[in-house]
Design an enzyme around this catalytic site. Structure first.
Site, PDB file in Angstrom:
ATOM      1  N   HIS A   1      42.002  29.990  53.465  1.00 25.37           N
ATOM      2  CA  HIS A   1      41.007  30.523  52.538  1.00 25.37           C
ATOM      3  C   HIS A   1      39.639  30.017  52.952  1.00 25.37           C
ATOM      4  CE1 HIS A   1      39.130  31.881  48.818  1.00 25.37           C
ATOM      5  NE2 HIS A   1      38.478  30.728  48.819  1.00 25.37           N
TER       6      HIS A   1
ATOM      7  N   ASP B   1      42.359  33.677  35.773  1.00 22.44           N
ATOM      8  CA  ASP B   1      41.207  33.303  36.590  1.00 22.44           C
ATOM      9  C   ASP B   1      40.182  34.427  36.641  1.00 22.44           C
ATOM     10  OD1 ASP B   1      39.676  31.868  38.707  1.00 22.44           O
ATOM     11  OD2 ASP B   1      40.354  33.569  39.899  1.00 22.44           O
TER      12      ASP B   1
ATOM     13  N   ARG C   1      32.348  32.911  33.327  1.00 20.79           N
ATOM     14  CA  ARG C   1      31.543  31.877  33.993  1.00 20.79           C
ATOM     15  C   ARG C   1      30.311  32.484  34.639  1.00 20.79           C
ATOM     16  NH1 ARG C   1      35.429  29.885  38.161  1.00 20.79           N
ATOM     17  NH2 ARG C   1      33.636  28.663  38.862  1.00 20.79           N
TER      18      ARG C   1
ATOM     19  N   SER D   1      40.172  27.814  40.373  1.00 25.26           N
ATOM     20  CA  SER D   1      40.092  29.255  40.618  1.00 25.26           C
ATOM     21  C   SER D   1      40.641  29.596  42.000  1.00 25.26           C
ATOM     22  CB  SER D   1      38.641  29.723  40.487  1.00 25.26           C
ATOM     23  OG  SER D   1      38.504  31.069  40.895  1.00 25.26           O
TER      24      SER D   1
ATOM     25  N   LYS E   1      44.920  31.176  43.024  1.00 27.37           N
ATOM     26  CA  LYS E   1      45.251  32.387  43.791  1.00 27.37           C
ATOM     27  C   LYS E   1      46.055  32.041  45.038  1.00 27.37           C
ATOM     28  CE  LYS E   1      40.904  33.908  43.756  1.00 27.37           C
ATOM     29  NZ  LYS E   1      40.179  33.230  42.675  1.00 27.37           N
TER      30      LYS E   1
END
Length: 433
Positions: free
Chosen positions: A82, A161, A168, A183, A187
């Site tokens: 990621h 999320d 947010r 968050s 995932k």
């Protein structure tokens, strides 16, 4: 249990139990807890923070709010990566086929770009015929056969999320390390990988502008992974200038192919080899980082990595001919050279300015509803440290607009040219395991 009591407890610096966190997340996901109370909760966390156990509980509460992907049908240790996002960040297009060429399975789910950071899904969709959605059985089969598949993120993956992030974004609570870390990791955990390598960007084009903030985020995510029995490694990498020489969609795919052939931008190749080395070690292909680096470099130069990319494109319906002829990718109608207005050396290129400029051309989205023009983008002909003479081409605009003077002026403003050559900045700052 009442939500107002949880908000007050966290507001006053208290620690929340697992049961309290699950109550808040599950109630919010179902719609039982209103937006205004969850907004207050997010603000309390923003100011008071969370400890490691609270963050891990929040992560798992969001994981369990929706689907959890099972990769049990895939043979081997499944490794995911990621990136926290940046300008010109096409690392997944390079790293995933490189890791797959080493025999480590990568079953990756990626998102679309929003704002000045590009999304891997958008880049792949610039390839004619490429399918970003696959049935689960086909997804698993592709990974078993080709060691890789890359699809768009499931609509019901960590829905809590998605709902919380929307709040947010409009309540000034985005920049909270417990909320960012949970968050991202929710995932990744829901996607089913056994091991995770995180590319945490730091610099003007990244979400985290300072090294200290990026390190804190990376450490928190590694801690979450460890507590949830996932091997997690974080690489802190530089985003003070755009990564590579291309910013856009089709042109970034072309640049990724160049790197997969063993060429391309040195800094881009370095970060990709670093990420791939940690992924292949985590996946059991090699015994240590140095061994992995040597082997992966050979995979680039032998042609095996680019052939893996070709098979991947073809397996997902894309035109494999683009590997041999990137000119088959979408092309812009207008190409404008941007020239230097003074002599010297490039001291810096403001990555965020370049990213926003590409977005204004149509390469990115200001809102989720915006469409993408795959053909437009920016080629950076001069990078940090390069010598520049007056009138040299420092960048090329690829546009479908008739007038591009405003774009050219923005790019000139992104470059800082000075008399003395600057000291080089490493592309990899540190690694947290």
């Amino acid at each position: 249990m009442r939500m107002v009591d949880l908000i007050q407890h966290k507001r006053d610096g208290g620690r929340l139990t697992r049961e309290q966190i699950y109550y808040a997340v599950q109630g919010f996901t179902r719609g039982d807890i209103p937006d205004y109370q969850m907004s207050a909760f997010a603000m309390a966390v923003f100011f008071r923070g969370m400890d490691e156990e609270e963050i891990a509980d929040l992560t798992m509460a969001m994981v369990n709010s929706g689907d959890v992907v099972s990769l049990a049908g895939i043979t081997g240790i499944k490794v995911d990566k990621h990136s926290t996002g940046g300008v010109g960040d096409k690392t997944s297009l390079i790293v995933v086929p490189l890791v797959a060429a080493a025999g480590v399975p990568v079953a990756k789910m990626s998102g679309r770009g929003l704002g000045h950071t590009g999304g891997t899904v958008d880049k792949l969709e610039s390839i004619r015929g490429f399918r970003i959605e696959l049935p689960n059985d086909r997804f698993v089969r592709n990974v078993n056969e080709n060691k890789m598949a890359l699809v768009g993120q499931s609509g019901n993956l960590a829905p809590a999320d998605k709902k919380l992030y929307a709040l947010r974004d409009v309540t000034a609570t985005v920049n909270s390390i417990p909320l960012i870390a949970s968050s991202i990791m929710s995932k990744k955990i829901a996607s089913g990988a056994d091991a995770i390598v995180l590319d945490v960007k730091v610099g003007s084009g990244a979400f985290m502008k300072s090294y200290e903030d990026a390190k804190a985020l990376a450490s928190t995510m590694v801690s979450i992974g460890k507590s949830l029995k996932r091997r997690t490694i974080a690489v802190l990498s530089d985003m003070s200038e755009p990564l590579g020489t291309e910013v856009g969609n089709a042109n970034e795919v072309a640049e990724a192919i160049e790197v997969l052939r063993g060429g391309g931008d040195t800094r881009l190749r370095e970060i990709c080899l670093t990420l791939a080395a940690y992924m292949t070690v985590a996946g059991g292909a090699y015994g240590n980082y140095d061994e992995a680096r040597r082997a992966l470099d050979e995979l680039l130069h032998s042609g095996r990595a680019v052939e893996t990319f070709r098979k991947f494109v073809e397996a997902q319906g894309g035109d494999p001919a683009i590997v041999d002829d990137p000119g088959l990718l979408p092309q812009a109608a207008v190409h404008v050279s941007v020239r230097a207005e003074r002599e010297g050396f490039v001291q810096s290129i403001d990555a965020e300015t370049v990213g926003v400029t590409a977005m204004l051309l149509g390469a990115g989205r200001a809102t989720k509803e915006d469409s993408i023009d795959y053909s437009v983008g920016i080629s950076l002909r001069k990078k940090v440290g390069d010598p520049v003479k007056f009138g040299d081409v420092i960048a090329v605009i690829h546009s479908n607009r008739e007038q591009n003077q405003d774009i050219a002026e923005r790019l000139i403003g992104a470059y800082t040219i000075v008399s003395d050559k600057p000291e080089p900045v490493p592309v990899v700052h540190s690694v947290i395991e």
